[in-house]
Design a protein around this motif. Structure first.
Motif, PDB file in Angstrom:
ATOM      1  N   SER A  70      27.277   9.696  30.014  1.00 16.60           N
ATOM      2  CA  SER A  70      27.234   9.299  31.417  1.00 16.60           C
ATOM      3  C   SER A  70      28.434   9.842  32.177  1.00 16.60           C
ATOM      4  O   SER A  70      29.479  10.133  31.586  1.00 16.60           O
ATOM      5  CB  SER A  70      27.206   7.782  31.550  1.00 16.60           C
ATOM      6  OG  SER A  70      27.160   7.392  32.920  1.00 16.60           O
ATOM      7  N   ARG A  71      28.263   9.963  33.486  1.00 15.25           N
ATOM      8  CA  ARG A  71      29.392  10.303  34.357  1.00 15.25           C
ATOM      9  C   ARG A  71      30.179   9.050  34.739  1.00 15.25           C
ATOM     10  O   ARG A  71      31.287   9.142  35.254  1.00 15.25           O
ATOM     11  CB  ARG A  71      28.887  11.012  35.618  1.00 15.25           C
ATOM     12  CG  ARG A  71      28.183  12.326  35.315  1.00 15.25           C
ATOM     13  CD  ARG A  71      27.783  13.066  36.576  1.00 15.25           C
ATOM     14  NE  ARG A  71      27.059  14.284  36.227  1.00 15.25           N
ATOM     15  CZ  ARG A  71      27.636  15.429  35.883  1.00 15.25           C
ATOM     16  NH1 ARG A  71      28.949  15.512  35.846  1.00 15.25           N
ATOM     17  NH2 ARG A  71      26.910  16.489  35.600  1.00 15.25           N
ATOM     18  N   ALA A 124      18.595  11.817  36.507  1.00 15.66           N
ATOM     19  CA  ALA A 124      19.382  10.778  37.175  1.00 15.66           C
ATOM     20  C   ALA A 124      20.881  11.009  37.015  1.00 15.66           C
ATOM     21  O   ALA A 124      21.652  10.805  37.953  1.00 15.66           O
ATOM     22  CB  ALA A 124      19.003   9.405  36.634  1.00 15.66           C
ATOM     23  N   GLU A 125      21.295  11.442  35.816  1.00 15.70           N
ATOM     24  CA  GLU A 125      22.721  11.664  35.551  1.00 15.70           C
ATOM     25  C   GLU A 125      23.126  13.123  35.737  1.00 15.70           C
ATOM     26  O   GLU A 125      24.317  13.435  35.736  1.00 15.70           O
ATOM     27  CB  GLU A 125      23.040  11.257  34.100  1.00 15.70           C
ATOM     28  CG  GLU A 125      22.937   9.774  33.815  1.00 15.70           C
ATOM     29  CD  GLU A 125      24.275   9.070  33.849  1.00 15.70           C
ATOM     30  OE1 GLU A 125      25.222   9.592  34.484  1.00 15.70           O
ATOM     31  OE2 GLU A 125      24.378   7.980  33.252  1.00 15.70           O
ATOM     32  N   SER A 126      22.135  14.014  35.874  1.00 17.29           N
ATOM     33  CA  SER A 126      22.370  15.464  35.914  1.00 17.29           C
ATOM     34  C   SER A 126      23.134  15.913  34.663  1.00 17.29           C
ATOM     35  O   SER A 126      24.132  16.619  34.737  1.00 17.29           O
ATOM     36  CB  SER A 126      23.146  15.862  37.177  1.00 17.29           C
ATOM     37  OG  SER A 126      23.160  17.268  37.330  1.00 17.29           O
ATOM     38  N   GLU A 185      22.098  17.544  30.950  1.00 18.46           N
ATOM     39  CA  GLU A 185      21.042  18.149  30.145  1.00 18.46           C
ATOM     40  C   GLU A 185      20.923  17.513  28.757  1.00 18.46           C
ATOM     41  O   GLU A 185      19.817  17.374  28.220  1.00 18.46           O
ATOM     42  CB  GLU A 185      21.348  19.653  30.020  1.00 18.46           C
ATOM     43  CG  GLU A 185      20.322  20.467  29.295  1.00 18.46           C
ATOM     44  CD  GLU A 185      20.781  21.909  29.103  1.00 18.46           C
ATOM     45  OE1 GLU A 185      19.930  22.753  28.784  1.00 18.46           O
ATOM     46  OE2 GLU A 185      21.981  22.191  29.257  1.00 18.46           O
ATOM     47  N   GLN A 186      22.054  17.102  28.171  1.00 10.49           N
ATOM     48  CA  GLN A 186      22.033  16.568  26.809  1.00 10.49           C
ATOM     49  C   GLN A 186      21.268  15.246  26.694  1.00 10.49           C
ATOM     50  O   GLN A 186      20.854  14.861  25.599  1.00 10.49           O
ATOM     51  CB  GLN A 186      23.459  16.408  26.273  1.00 10.49           C
ATOM     52  CG  GLN A 186      24.352  15.443  27.021  1.00 10.49           C
ATOM     53  CD  GLN A 186      25.132  16.116  28.148  1.00 10.49           C
ATOM     54  OE1 GLN A 186      24.638  17.022  28.802  1.00 10.49           O
ATOM     55  NE2 GLN A 186      26.351  15.670  28.351  1.00 10.49           N
ATOM     56  N   LEU A 187      21.044  14.573  27.821  1.00  7.26           N
ATOM     57  CA  LEU A 187      20.262  13.331  27.781  1.00  7.26           C
ATOM     58  C   LEU A 187      18.795  13.594  27.454  1.00  7.26           C
ATOM     59  O   LEU A 187      18.099  12.711  26.958  1.00  7.26           O
ATOM     60  CB  LEU A 187      20.391  12.572  29.098  1.00  7.26           C
ATOM     61  CG  LEU A 187      21.758  11.920  29.349  1.00  7.26           C
ATOM     62  CD1 LEU A 187      21.823  11.312  30.736  1.00  7.26           C
ATOM     63  CD2 LEU A 187      22.073  10.865  28.285  1.00  7.26           C
ATOM     64  N   ARG A 188      18.320  14.800  27.718  1.00  6.46           N
ATOM     65  CA  ARG A 188      16.955  15.150  27.314  1.00  6.46           C
ATOM     66  C   ARG A 188      16.839  15.091  25.794  1.00  6.46           C
ATOM     67  O   ARG A 188      15.820  14.651  25.252  1.00  6.46           O
ATOM     68  CB  ARG A 188      16.575  16.547  27.815  1.00  6.46           C
ATOM     69  CG  ARG A 188      15.111  16.892  27.577  1.00  6.46           C
ATOM     70  CD  ARG A 188      14.782  18.356  27.861  1.00  6.46           C
ATOM     71  NE  ARG A 188      15.499  18.885  29.008  1.00  6.46           N
ATOM     72  CZ  ARG A 188      15.504  20.173  29.345  1.00  6.46           C
ATOM     73  NH1 ARG A 188      14.808  21.050  28.641  1.00  6.46           N
ATOM     74  NH2 ARG A 188      16.194  20.598  30.384  1.00  6.46           N
ATOM     75  N   ALA A 189      17.894  15.543  25.112  1.00  4.68           N
ATOM     76  CA  ALA A 189      17.880  15.520  23.648  1.00  4.68           C
ATOM     77  C   ALA A 189      17.793  14.084  23.127  1.00  4.68           C
ATOM     78  O   ALA A 189      17.011  13.793  22.216  1.00  4.68           O
ATOM     79  CB  ALA A 189      19.123  16.207  23.107  1.00  4.68           C
ATOM     80  N   LEU A 190      18.573  13.175  23.715  1.00  2.68           N
ATOM     81  CA  LEU A 190      18.498  11.775  23.290  1.00  2.68           C
ATOM     82  C   LEU A 190      17.137  11.174  23.610  1.00  2.68           C
ATOM     83  O   LEU A 190      16.575  10.416  22.816  1.00  2.68           O
ATOM     84  CB  LEU A 190      19.600  10.954  23.973  1.00  2.68           C
ATOM     85  CG  LEU A 190      21.031  11.207  23.506  1.00  2.68           C
ATOM     86  CD1 LEU A 190      21.998  10.296  24.248  1.00  2.68           C
ATOM     87  CD2 LEU A 190      21.176  11.011  21.996  1.00  2.68           C
TER      88      LEU A 190
END
Length: 246
Positions: A154-155, A202-204, A206-211
């Motif tokens: 997260s940011r 939402a967070e911009s 890319e690694q959240l796609r992996a999760l």
């Protein structure tokens, strides 16, 4: 296990056009990254993935392979996938072209985790976070489980939404994420073929796609980040530090 390093480098950077070819103490920026990457002991091959003939020429001048890729690819991961999709390899290391101080040791620490755990999908790096980084939306935070696998990125200052780090007396709730990745070839294909997820948009990040896809992401702890170059100001700062022998 065949491990390949890929340096994605496009000419048309929004914030710093022509960045891979900008001069840093007499050498193009991309050359610094290539020379550091060549010191890896685990990479069986190193490739520059680009969309520009000038970058191709600069890379070939220092003896590295080049894969020409389309200019309209949305991310560095897509550029890497395009470069290796027909290549015989097991693991792919994404080496940022704007990290001129990258070392072979850092690359090998990232690659080594797949040798130790072949069931991983992906790995990345992180270092201890400061108060300034914790509060900055430009610094990405990662929260880990007990196996040093990523729970969330997260940011925001996660997990300090109720109790502040200073109140708890520790900044160990998260680490500062470093955007260098390694993936299995199989997972990289799955990742690039999947649409962006809601949390990613939402967070911009890319690694959240992996999760979202259920990936197991190992986070390798390092002492600190190397200095990347995002803007001309970053370049000037780095040039000054290198000139002073720092």
């Amino acid at each position: 296990m065949k491990i390949v390093g890929v340096i994605p480098a496009r000419y048309g950077s929004t914030r710093f056009p022509g960045k891979p070819l900008v001069d840093l103490l007499g050498r193009p920026l991309i050359q610094w990254t290539i020379e550091g990457s060549k010191k890896s002991k685990l990479l069986s091959d190193l490739i520059v993935a680009t969309d520009d003939e000038r970058i191709k020429k600069a890379a070939e001048a220092v003896g590295v392979k080049v894969a020409m890729t389309a200019s309209d690819l949305p991310t560095g991961s897509d550029r890497i996938h395009a470069a290796i999709k027909d290549l015989d390899c097991d693991i792919v290391v994404n080496i940022q072209g704007d990290e001129p101080l990258v070392t072979g040791e850092l690359i090998d620490r990232l690659a080594q985790v797949f040798i130790e755990d072949p069931n991983l999908d992906m790995a990345t790096l992180a270092h201890p976070i400061s108060e300034e980084e914790l509060q900055s939306p430009n610094a990405v935070k990662v929260v880990l489980n007990h196996k040093d696998e990523a729970l969330y990125f997260s940011r925001y200052a996660i997990p300090y939404s109720r109790m502040k780090a200073q109140e708890m007396g520790s900044y160990e709730g998260c680490l500062k994420h470093i955007g260098m990745y390694a993936y299995t070839k199989k997972f990289l294909k799955k990742f690039c073929e999947a649409p962006p997820s809601f949390i990613e948009k939402a967070e911009s990040l890319e690694q959240l796609r992996a999760l979202y896809l259920g990936a197991k992401i190992k986070v390798v702890r390092v002492k600190e980040a190397s200095l990347g170059v995002d803007t001309p100001e970053d370049l000037a700062k780095l040039e000054k530090l290198l000139s002073q022998g720092k």
